[in-house]
Structures are given as structure tokens and as C-alpha cells.
Design a protein around this motif. Structure first.
Motif, PDB file in Angstrom:
ATOM      1  N   THR A  57     -24.320 -61.364 -66.979  1.00  0.00           N
ATOM      2  CA  THR A  57     -24.798 -62.726 -66.766  1.00  0.00           C
ATOM      3  C   THR A  57     -23.750 -63.767 -67.122  1.00  0.00           C
ATOM      4  N   THR A  58     -22.550 -63.301 -67.485  1.00  0.00           N
ATOM      5  CA  THR A  58     -21.482 -64.223 -67.869  1.00  0.00           C
ATOM      6  C   THR A  58     -20.378 -64.178 -66.839  1.00  0.00           C
ATOM      7  N   SER A  59     -19.344 -64.887 -67.108  1.00  0.00           N
ATOM      8  CA  SER A  59     -18.214 -64.945 -66.187  1.00  0.00           C
ATOM      9  C   SER A  59     -17.571 -63.578 -66.046  1.00  0.00           C
ATOM     10  N   ALA A  60     -17.097 -63.314 -64.828  1.00  0.00           N
ATOM     11  CA  ALA A  60     -16.487 -62.014 -64.537  1.00  0.00           C
ATOM     12  C   ALA A  60     -15.182 -61.825 -65.283  1.00  0.00           C
ATOM     13  N   THR A  61     -14.594 -62.927 -65.737  1.00  0.00           N
ATOM     14  CA  THR A  61     -13.289 -62.838 -66.414  1.00  0.00           C
ATOM     15  C   THR A  61     -13.427 -62.573 -67.898  1.00  0.00           C
ATOM     16  N   LYS A  62     -14.691 -62.601 -68.386  1.00  0.00           N
ATOM     17  CA  LYS A  62     -14.891 -62.399 -69.817  1.00  0.00           C
ATOM     18  C   LYS A  62     -14.615 -60.949 -70.187  1.00  0.00           C
ATOM     19  N   THR A  63     -13.859 -60.750 -71.239  1.00  0.00           N
ATOM     20  CA  THR A  63     -13.502 -59.396 -71.661  1.00  0.00           C
ATOM     21  C   THR A  63     -14.634 -58.792 -72.476  1.00  0.00           C
ATOM     22  N   LYS A  64     -14.823 -57.504 -72.363  1.00  0.00           N
ATOM     23  CA  LYS A  64     -15.880 -56.793 -73.065  1.00  0.00           C
ATOM     24  C   LYS A  64     -15.468 -56.564 -74.509  1.00  0.00           C
ATOM     25  N   GLU A  65     -16.392 -56.970 -75.415  1.00  0.00           N
ATOM     26  CA  GLU A  65     -16.114 -56.800 -76.834  1.00  0.00           C
ATOM     27  C   GLU A  65     -16.203 -55.325 -77.208  1.00  0.00           C
ATOM     28  N   PRO A  66     -15.361 -54.885 -78.160  1.00  0.00           N
ATOM     29  CA  PRO A  66     -15.438 -53.493 -78.594  1.00  0.00           C
ATOM     30  C   PRO A  66     -16.798 -53.195 -79.218  1.00  0.00           C
ATOM     31  N   GLU A  67     -17.314 -52.018 -78.964  1.00  0.00           N
ATOM     32  CA  GLU A  67     -18.633 -51.633 -79.471  1.00  0.00           C
ATOM     33  C   GLU A  67     -18.573 -51.469 -80.988  1.00  0.00           C
ATOM     34  N   GLU A  68     -19.546 -52.136 -81.665  1.00  0.00           N
ATOM     35  CA  GLU A  68     -19.570 -52.095 -83.121  1.00  0.00           C
ATOM     36  C   GLU A  68     -20.338 -50.863 -83.597  1.00  0.00           C
ATOM     37  N   ILE A  69     -20.005 -50.408 -84.787  1.00  0.00           N
ATOM     38  CA  ILE A  69     -20.709 -49.293 -85.428  1.00  0.00           C
ATOM     39  C   ILE A  69     -21.501 -49.859 -86.603  1.00  0.00           C
ATOM     40  N   TYR A  70     -22.801 -49.560 -86.642  1.00  0.00           N
ATOM     41  CA  TYR A  70     -23.684 -50.133 -87.657  1.00  0.00           C
ATOM     42  C   TYR A  70     -24.181 -49.047 -88.607  1.00  0.00           C
ATOM     43  N   ASP A  71     -24.366 -49.446 -89.854  1.00  0.00           N
ATOM     44  CA  ASP A  71     -24.975 -48.556 -90.844  1.00  0.00           C
ATOM     45  C   ASP A  71     -26.485 -48.726 -90.741  1.00  0.00           C
ATOM     46  N   ILE A  72     -27.152 -47.762 -90.106  1.00  0.00           N
ATOM     47  CA  ILE A  72     -28.595 -47.862 -89.873  1.00  0.00           C
ATOM     48  C   ILE A  72     -29.387 -47.029 -90.875  1.00  0.00           C
ATOM     49  N   SER A  73     -28.742 -46.677 -91.987  1.00  0.00           N
ATOM     50  CA  SER A  73     -29.399 -45.808 -92.967  1.00  0.00           C
ATOM     51  C   SER A  73     -30.539 -46.516 -93.707  1.00  0.00           C
ATOM     52  N   ILE A  74     -30.611 -47.850 -93.586  1.00  0.00           N
ATOM     53  CA  ILE A  74     -31.687 -48.558 -94.289  1.00  0.00           C
ATOM     54  C   ILE A  74     -33.047 -48.314 -93.626  1.00  0.00           C
ATOM     55  N   TYR A  75     -33.003 -47.782 -92.391  1.00  0.00           N
ATOM     56  CA  TYR A  75     -34.253 -47.539 -91.666  1.00  0.00           C
ATOM     57  C   TYR A  75     -34.600 -46.050 -91.678  1.00  0.00           C
ATOM     58  N   ASP A  76     -35.894 -45.776 -91.713  1.00  0.00           N
ATOM     59  CA  ASP A  76     -36.389 -44.396 -91.663  1.00  0.00           C
ATOM     60  C   ASP A  76     -37.147 -44.189 -90.364  1.00  0.00           C
ATOM     61  N   PHE A  77     -36.901 -43.043 -89.727  1.00  0.00           N
ATOM     62  CA  PHE A  77     -37.623 -42.733 -88.489  1.00  0.00           C
ATOM     63  C   PHE A  77     -38.766 -41.777 -88.810  1.00  0.00           C
ATOM     64  N   ASN A  78     -39.981 -42.285 -88.633  1.00  0.00           N
ATOM     65  CA  ASN A  78     -41.185 -41.486 -88.868  1.00  0.00           C
ATOM     66  C   ASN A  78     -42.039 -41.513 -87.602  1.00  0.00           C
ATOM     67  N   PRO A  79     -42.031 -40.434 -86.819  1.00  0.00           N
ATOM     68  CA  PRO A  79     -42.775 -40.432 -85.548  1.00  0.00           C
ATOM     69  C   PRO A  79     -44.281 -40.553 -85.724  1.00  0.00           C
ATOM     70  N   ASN A  80     -44.791 -40.395 -86.944  1.00  0.00           N
ATOM     71  CA  ASN A  80     -46.240 -40.476 -87.184  1.00  0.00           C
ATOM     72  C   ASN A  80     -46.699 -41.868 -87.598  1.00  0.00           C
ATOM     73  N   SER A  81     -45.763 -42.804 -87.710  1.00  0.00           N
ATOM     74  CA  SER A  81     -46.120 -44.151 -88.140  1.00  0.00           C
ATOM     75  C   SER A  81     -46.703 -44.960 -86.981  1.00  0.00           C
ATOM     76  N   LYS A  82     -47.488 -45.978 -87.345  1.00  0.00           N
ATOM     77  CA  LYS A  82     -47.952 -46.921 -86.331  1.00  0.00           C
ATOM     78  C   LYS A  82     -46.791 -47.799 -85.900  1.00  0.00           C
ATOM     79  N   GLN A  83     -46.808 -48.185 -84.624  1.00  0.00           N
ATOM     80  CA  GLN A  83     -45.652 -48.870 -84.043  1.00  0.00           C
ATOM     81  C   GLN A  83     -46.040 -50.258 -83.516  1.00  0.00           C
ATOM     82  N   ILE A  84     -45.044 -51.138 -83.480  1.00  0.00           N
ATOM     83  CA  ILE A  84     -45.229 -52.512 -83.004  1.00  0.00           C
ATOM     84  C   ILE A  84     -44.174 -52.797 -81.940  1.00  0.00           C
ATOM     85  N   PHE A  85     -44.587 -53.444 -80.852  1.00  0.00           N
ATOM     86  CA  PHE A  85     -43.627 -53.909 -79.849  1.00  0.00           C
ATOM     87  C   PHE A  85     -43.146 -55.297 -80.269  1.00  0.00           C
TER      88      PHE A  85
END
Length: 891
Positions: free
Chosen positions: A751-779
Motif C-alpha cells: 500500500t506504499t510507494s513502490a520505491t520504498k525498501t523493505k525493512e529487515p524482519e525483526e526477531i521478537y522474544d515471545i517467551s512472555i506468552y503461553d500457548f494453551n489450546p484449551n483456553s478461551k479465546q478472544i478475537f
């Protein structure tokens, strides 16, 4: 306090005075005398302050409690947990003073408590906990008293309250055991404490009432009357006995109890309800005239003090008229009951349900739905048969929805087929009727305003002593704009979307401080020139203009075809609702028969034939059943239905093939979970070449096959396989998952100008979150930018939910993440699968995210446990990385 007698204090002071006189000259005894005197006076002050606080709390509760006379009353009403919390300050003070009294003044030595009022302090603590609804603490306190003071009469009162605590904890077997033991002990005493003797049958009766064991409760209540009660308690006991006999349809006995209650001059609300119940106990089998009952009830309507009780009076009048077999008059009284019910939601629900049930019996389903829907708007969760009522209301709403579609489209087609002159005559009549109704409504409002009573709009005046005219409100009208069911359905949908709103400017806003102007209005104000199409749109939204009724008329062949498709599908759904939900086979046959007659090319023709075959077979109409069986075999010889009808074993073979496919799928899916992608690919290929059905399982095999290709070959293979799945199974539940991966592979749109350069992909520390497939979910939707119209977005999400997830009752809330970022949430979802299905559906909906720049929004699913973590962290990109990693891989 039951065991604390005033003369105990006088006696104690006399003893102290004597001690002072006797030992005043003795130096050795002075310390003892001072200690006794200090204990006595200090104890009395602390205990008195605590007792007064306790009494004030009990008095406040009694003054604020309201009994639900629509149910059989309990003997004791201790309020709800929320109501009990209002007493905390009083009861906490009582507990504090009693505890301080025990700590400061207890004289326990030689295994004996020498200060007699300490046991009363413990009793006060137990009762205070009880009134706070902390029943486990009260139970432990009363158990302590019964064990510690076995030789004191206070143990009998403590035992009684221990049984009360067990009752409130719903431990009825323990309560029964405690009460039986108490009864045995009292029978051994020559002079048992009378307050306990009188309370014992009351506590026993309350235990049975809480369990709805009314026969046992009745006997205990009669015992309570026999041993004697105070006037207030006696009137309540007699009222409850009347309710029990009335429920058992012993109207003669119930009437005796209610009449006695009225003579005892109880509080007005009880006297009023006794009068109402006495009227509803009228039994035509005794050949008594109802004229005096009706006259008395109509007289009650005139009295100002009954203004808030008119709904109950009208309900009683309807009950009498039903017994007189004057159903039309009874129905009108029920309508008045619903219309005048302002403060009593329970009565409003009861009257609405009775009306809904009455219309249901005569198969007037649209009116039935209207009143069922009114009922569920105010129905408390503890209402008898709550779940079945909600279910019935739901399928009646679905029924009316499809009935309205058929009626609406038929009406539109009928008017469209007229010549212009005839069409204008019909529309002008509608407009004239609308104007007349508006003028009449305005006159009624002005009249009611001048009378200072706006609660009776559309009803007879409360003071009227004449019966309503039978059948004067039943309505009808074939043209759908006249149809009360259509109007009711529209109202129901409005309430589901917006809730109950007061009619006023900007009614759609909950918080008027956050007033916003819709974008369309801003656009119109900013434009100096308004286009013709905009002007036409405004005119077409005016029901006083012909264009309003012309805009939806199907004039072209394509429009007629689209209208017929709606009717076709609605008739098909109606047939199943009549058959499965309402168990009305005649109406089901009518719907399916209309479908096959009007639409011989329908996509539902085969299924409709089969349903007609089954329905006619069920009513032993062999000729017609054979007729539809022949149509299936002749016109659809290769269908499952034809094979089932010609081969009785076909269904068993079909199930066996389905089970083989399911077994292979489970095996293949386990291979996928363990990462054996070559076996996944091999098994999927074998399944797709061996089986043709069921299609849903075949779609899942295609999906697993595509995912395995993505692991063992290049990404292009995955993309090609998924594109084939989406094309072959567009309606499968697995298709949105495939489409979501395709969208991910395609990458975000630029959605931006074609000349805009792509930023390098960042790496995030996502360890603060827990994945529990049995939890109730929110959109969640994250919206950045102060100029984003959040309210409009919430309305569009609500529209989407109403259309696609109407039965899920999804809530929508929003908060500020920071000064320029809004956080909108929809949910809750019980499983990740349901949440992701919703995610895939709503994120591909053009209407929901219209007029919002893509770079300003983020969407994801978040669990209830991770939500507070995210709110504290506020790093959107970090959570988006967690979401992309775990939620898509979990599908």
C-alpha cells in the motif's frame, strides 16, 4: 440474642455490688473485685455495641429484600450474595466487637468459662458470618459452640443455626441429620427452649422447600403452625401452604389459606398477592360464579396503590377468563399484562410465555415468536425450564425469519406484476394507512401525557371496569408491511444488536460524550453539491414516499430469479424447522410440497422429495410415500437416496465406507503430528483415489496432502494444492484455513510507494506468552490513528456477527491501548478452532473493514490468559509474531 436474657445483666450487677460491699475492706480481695467489675462493665459495652450493629444489619436486609411471589416462597429469605455484601460494615463491626469481647474478658480456667456472655459473643460471630453469606465460617463457628458448650442451653440454638448453614451450603443430608439429632435432644428435655422448639419445624420446612420437596415441606409447615408462631411468621407460613396447595391444584384448600392470610393483615405486598392467588384459585368445576372475582380485580385496577401491580392483576383476570373458556378476552388481558409490566420482569416473562404458548398451540407461530422473544429479553436464568425456553425462542425466531422472507418476496413479486396504476393505488393505500396510524399514535401520546400516565399506551385504561373487546388486537394483513410478526421480528433483531435503548437523539450511542457523526453525514455536509443518486436514496428511505416501496420490487427477470431463490431456500428451511423443532408434520409437508410444486428445478428438489417420502410414511399415507419414492428413483437414480430406497443394506455399506475413511484419516493425521510427511502424502493419495465420500473428510485429506507437499517439496507445490482444494471444496469448513495460508503466502498487499525498501524482519522474544489450546479465546482488532471511526467499525462488526454468528451471542468491547490506539475485542470462543474460523471469516469480509486503511489495523486471536500480559506489554508486533507462529501452526 436467644440465650441472652436482660435479667442476667441485672443479676450480675447485683452480685458485683454485693462483692464490692463484702470485700471492700480486704486488700487481697480488691484486685479480684476490680477485675470482675471491669469484666462485667467492659464486656457489656462491647457486646451491646456489636449486638446493635448486628441488629441494624438484619433490619436493613429485611427492609431491602423483595420476595418473588411468582415462586413458592422460602421460609427464610437471606437475600443474594450481592445483597449480603451491603451488610458487611454492620456484620464486620459485630464480629470485631464480639471477638474483642472474647479476647479481653474471657475467664476460662478449670475447663470452664466463667463469664456467661462469652458464648453469646460466639453466637453473634456465627450469625454475622451467616448473614454475610460466608456459610463455611458460620458452620465452623456453630460447630465450635456445640462442642465447647455442651452443658449450656445455647448449644440448641447453635445446632439450629448449624442446620441453617448446611441448608445454605446445599448439604441437605447433613442438615437433616443435625435437625433429627436436635429433635431427639429436645424431646428428652422437660422444659426445652421454646424459641428453638418453634424454629425447628421452620428450618426443616425451609430445607425441604429448597429441595422442592413440597409434600414434606407441607407437613413441617403445619407443625410450625401447631407449635405457634408470631403473627408475621404465621402469615408467611400460611401463604406458603396456600402456594403449595395451589401448585398441587387443590384450589379449595389453597383458597382457605389465602383467605386466612388476608384476614391476618400482613404487609401489603403479601396481602395483594394473596388476593391475586385467591382469584386464580377460582375453579369452574365447583360451579361458582366468577363475577365477584372479576369485579374485585377490576376494582383493584382503579386503586393508585396497585399501579405497579397492574400486570399481575391483568394476569389474574386472564387466568379467570381462560377457566371461563373466554380465550379471546383472556388473550387480551395477557396482552395488557405484558404492556403494563414495567418493574416486574418475572411477571412480564411469565405473561409473555403464556401468550407465546397460547399462540403456539393454535399454530400462530409469528405471534408466538413475538411473545417468546419478549420473554427472553427479561428472562432470569433461574426461571423454570430456562434452557428449553431459550431454545424454543431461537427456533421460533428462525421460523419467523423464513416466513417473513417468503411473505415479503411474494408480496414484492405480486406488486411488481401489477400495472403502474394498480401498483400506485396499493402503495398509496399503504402510505395513507401509515399516516393515519402515526396521527392516531400521536393523539394517544398527547392524551396519555395529559393524564400523566404513559404506561398504558395501546391498552385499556387501568381504571376501566369493562372487559376488553375480544379479538380486537389479533391483527393480520397479508401485505407484509402490515404484518405484526414482521414488525416484532424487526424489533427483536434491533434489541439483539443495540440492546434496549431509550428513544432520543443519538440513541445508538451508549456514551453520549463520545458523540460522532457518521461518515456519510460528514461527506454530505462537506460537499457543496449533492448528487441525484444521493437525493434519490434519501427519498427512498422515507416510508411516506412511493419510491420507498418501489426500490425493492423485482421488475427484471434477474431480480425475479433472485427473489425465487430466497423463497426456495426459505421454504426448504421451514420444512425442517416444522418437522424437527416444532414436530408439526402437516406444516412440514405443506412447506416441502409448496417448494417442489413452485420450483421443480430447485437445488433442494431431491432432499425435499425424500423428506416428503419420510413424512408421508410416518402418517401411513402409503400412496403418497410411494409416489415420492418413485420420483426419487426415476429422476435421481444415482443418488444416495435412491440407492438407500432400493437397497436396504446401502446405508450400512455407506457407514462402513465412511468409517474406513475416518480410520485412515485418523492414522494420516497422527503421521502428520509426528512429522512423517511422506506417509501423510501416501495415505492422502490413497484415500483420494479410493473414496469419494464423505466430502468433508475428502477435503481434509486434500488439506493434509497439501501441507505434506509443502514440507517435502517446494512452496509452489503447497500453493497449487491449496488453490485446487479451495476451488474443489468452496463450502468446506477446512477451506478458510487453506485460504488463510494462501493469503499468507501471497504476502501483505503493497500500500506504499513502490520505491520504498523493505525493512529487515525483526526477531521478537515471545517467551512472555503461553500457548494453551484449551483456553478461551478472544478475537482482537488493533486500530491505530486518531481519525479512525471506531464506533462505525464496532457497528460493522456487530452487523457481521448478527448476520453470521447470530446464535453465538458474541460480545463486543473496546478500550484504549494508548492515546492513539484502540483495542476492539469480540468473543469469547470456547476453542481455538472456533476462534480461527471466526478470524478467517471476518478478516476476509470487505464490509467490516471498509474505509479503514490496512496499515492502520492488526487482527489476531488472543487467549484470556495472554490478554493481560499483552495489555501490560503493549508490543503489537511481538504478539503478532507469537500469533503467527502458534495459531496458524495449530490448525
Amino acid at each position: 440474642m436467644g440465650s441472652l436474657k436482660p435479667n442476667r445483666y441485672l443479676t450480675a450487677f447485683a452480685i458485683v455490688s454485693l462483692l464490692l460491699l463484702t470485700y471492700s475492706c480486704s486488700t487481697k480481695k480488691n484486685t479480684f473485685v476490680r477485675r470482675v467489675f471491669h469484666n462485667l462493665t467492659g464486656h457489656y459495652n462491647q457486646f451491646w455495641n456489636g449486638r446493635e450493629s448486628y441488629r441494624q444489619g438484619v433490619a436493613q436486609l429485611e427492609n431491602t429484600l423483595k420476595d418473588n411471589y411468582n415462586k413458592i416462597l422460602p421460609v427464610y429469605n437471606y437475600g443474594t450474595k450481592n445483597e449480603a455484601q451491603q451488610l458487611n460494615s454492620y456484620m464486620d463491626k459485630a464480629i470485631e466487637k464480639a471477638s474483642l469481647n472474647i479476647q479481653t474478658h474471657s475467664m476460662f480456667f478449670n475447663h470452664k468459662e466463667w463469664v456467661k456472655w462469652i458464648d453469646d459473643s460466639y453466637m453473634m460471630i456465627g450469625k454475622a458470618y451467616f448473614y454475610k453469606h460466608e456459610f463455611n465460617l458460620s458452620k465452623r463457628t456453630f460447630e465450635f459452640i456445640t462442642n465447647e458448650y455442651k452443658k449450656n442451653d445455647i448449644k440448641y440454638e447453635a445446632t439450629l443455626w448449624l442446620a441453617k448453614s448446611y441448608n445454605q451450603l446445599e448439604k441437605y443430608k447433613r442438615a437433616q441429620s443435625v435437625l433429627d439429632n436436635l429433635r431427639n435432644e429436645l424431646e428428652k428435655l422437660s422444659k426445652p427452649p421454646q424459641d428453638v422448639v418453634k424454629a425447628l419445624p421452620l428450618v426443616t420446612a425451609n430445607m425441604f422447600l429448597k429441595q422442592e420437596k413440597y409434600n414434606q415441606a407441607r407437613e413441617s409447615l403445619k407443625e410450625a403452625l401447631y407449635v405457634g408462631q408470631k403473627r408475621k411468621t404465621e402469615s408467611r407460613v400460611r401463604f406458603i401452604l396456600g402456594q403449595i396447595h395451589q401448585q398441587e391444584e387443590d384450589y379449595y384448600k389453597a383458597s382457605e389459606y389465602y383467605a386466612k392470610v388476608i384476614k391476618m393483615n400482613p404487609p401489603y405486598e403479601m396481602a395483594f398477592n394473596a388476593t391475586i392467588n385467591l382469584a386464580t384459585c377460582y375453579d369452574i368445576s365447583y360451579e361458582n360464579s366468577s363475577k365477584s372475582i372479576i369485579k374485585n380485580l377490576l376494582k383493584m385496577l382503579k386503586e393508585d396503590k396497585n399501579k405497579d401491580y397492574r400486570d399481575q392483576i391483568y394476569f389474574a383476570l386472564s387466568d379467570v377468563e381462560f377457566k371461563n373458556q373466554e380465550d379471546s378476552i383472556a388473550i387480551d388481558y395477557l396482552r395488557l399484562s405484558v404492556a403494563t409490566s414495567v418493574t416486574n420482569d418475572y411477571q412480564k416473562a411469565t405473561s409473555s410465555l403464556k401468550l407465546g404458548g397460547t399462540f403456539f398451540k393454535i399454530q400462530s407461530y409469528q405471534l408466538s415468536q413475538a411473545y417468546y422473544d419478549t420473554a427472553v429479553q427479561v428472562l432470569p436464568e433461574d426461571y423454570p425450564d430456562y434452557k428449553n425456553i431459550i431454545a424454543k425462542s431461537t427456533y421460533l425466531s428462525e421460523l419467523v425469519n423464513y416466513l417473513v422472507i417468503v411473505q415479503t418476496q411474494d408480496s414484492l413479486q405480486m406488486v411488481a406484476s401489477m400495472n403502474e396504476e394498480e401498483r400506485n393505488i396499493v402503495i398509496d393505500k399503504i402510505i395513507a394507512k401509515l399516516i393515519a396510524e402515526e396521527e392516531k399514535a400521536k393523539e394517544q401520546e398527547e392524551l396519555l401525557a395529559s393524564m400523566g400516565d404513559n404506561t398504558m399506551a395501546g391498552t385499556n385504561q387501568a381504571g376501566s371496569t369493562s372487559r376488553p373487546m375480544p379479538g380486537n388486537q389479533l391483527g393480520g394483513g397479508k401485505w407484509y408491511f402490515y404484518n405484526p410478526g414482521t414488525k416484532s421480528y424487526g424489533y427483536s433483531e434491533f434489541v439483539k444488536k443495540w440492546g434496549k435503548r431509550k428513544l432520543e437523539d443519538n440513541w445508538w450511542l451508549v456514551n453520549k460524550k463520545t458523540l460522532f457523526v457518521p461518515q456519510e453525514e460528514v461527506l454530505a455536509e462537506n460537499d457543496s453539491i449533492v448528487s441525484d443518486s444521493t437525493a434519490t436514496a434519501k427519498v427512498s428511505n422515507d416510508p411516506h414516499n412511493r419510491d420507498y416501496y418501489l426500490k425493492d420490487l423485482p421488475f427484471t427477470e434477474e431480480q425475479v430469479l433472485a427473489s425465487n431463490v430466497l423463497i426456495d431456500s426459505a421454504l426448504f428451511e421451514l420444512g425442517f424447522i416444522y418437522k424437527d423443532d416444532l414436530e408439526n408434520n402437516d406444516r412440514a409437508i405443506e412447506s416441502f410440497d409448496t417448494l417442489v410444486t413452485r420450483f421443480p428445478e430447485s437445488i433442494h428438489l431431491l432432499q425435499s422429495y425424500y423428506q416428503l417420502f419420510k413424512l408421508y410414511s410416518g402418517i401411513d399415507s402409503i400412496d403418497k410415500a410411494e409416489y415420492y419414492k418413485g420420483l426419487i428413483i426415476q429422476n435421481f437414480p444415482d443418488s444416495d437416496y435412491a440407492r438407500l430406497l432400493t437397497d436396504p443394506n446401502y446405508y450400512k455399506e455407506l457407514e462402513a465406507e465412511k468409517n474406513r475413511a475416518l480410520t485412515l484419516y485418523d492414522e494420516t493425521y497422527n503421521y502428520y503430528l509426528t512429522g512423517d510427511y511422506y506417509m501423510v502424502y501416501s495415505n492422502s493419495d490413497r484415500a483420494l483415489s479410493t473414496f469419494e465420500k464423505p466430502k468433508e473428510i475428502m477435503a481434509k485429506f486434500e488439506y493434509l496432502r497439501a501441507l505434506s507437499l509443502g514440507k517435502i517439496e517446494v512452496t509452489d507445490s503447497l500453493q497449487v494444492a491449496l488453490e485446487g482444494l479451495v476451488k474443489k471444496y468452496p463450502d468446506s469448513e477446512i477451506t478458510p484455513l487453506a485460504q488463510n495460508i494462501l493469503n499468507y503466502l501471497a504476502g501483505p498487499s503493497d500500500t506504499t510507494s513502490a520505491t520504498k525498501t523493505k525493512e529487515p524482519e525483526e526477531i521478537y522474544d515471545i517467551s512472555i506468552y503461553d500457548f494453551n489450546p484449551n483456553s478461551k479465546q478472544i478475537f482482537a482488532i488493533i486500530v491505530k490513528g486518531e481519525n479512525s471511526n471506531i464506533n462505525a467499525l464496532k457497528v460493522r462488526v456487530s452487523d457481521f456477527n448478527s448476520k453470521n454468528y447470530r446464535l453465538e451471542n458474541l460480545s463486543i468491547t473496546s478500550i484504549l491501548l494508548d492515546m492513539s490506539t484502540n483495542f476492539i475485542m469480540a468473543g469469547n470462543f470456547s476453542t481455538i478452532d472456533k476462534a480461527m474460523a471466526y478470524y478467517n471469516s471476518i478478516t476476509t469480509n470487505d464490509y467490516v473493514f471498509a474505509n479503514i486503511k490496512k496499515e492502520n489495523i492488526r487482527t489476531f486471536i488472543i487467549s484470556q490468559e495472554n490478554y493481560p500480559v499483552f495489555y501490560r506489554d503493549k508490543d503489537i508486533k511481538k504478539y503478532q509474531a507469537f500469533f503467527n507462529k502458534y495459531y496458524f501452526n495449530n490448525q
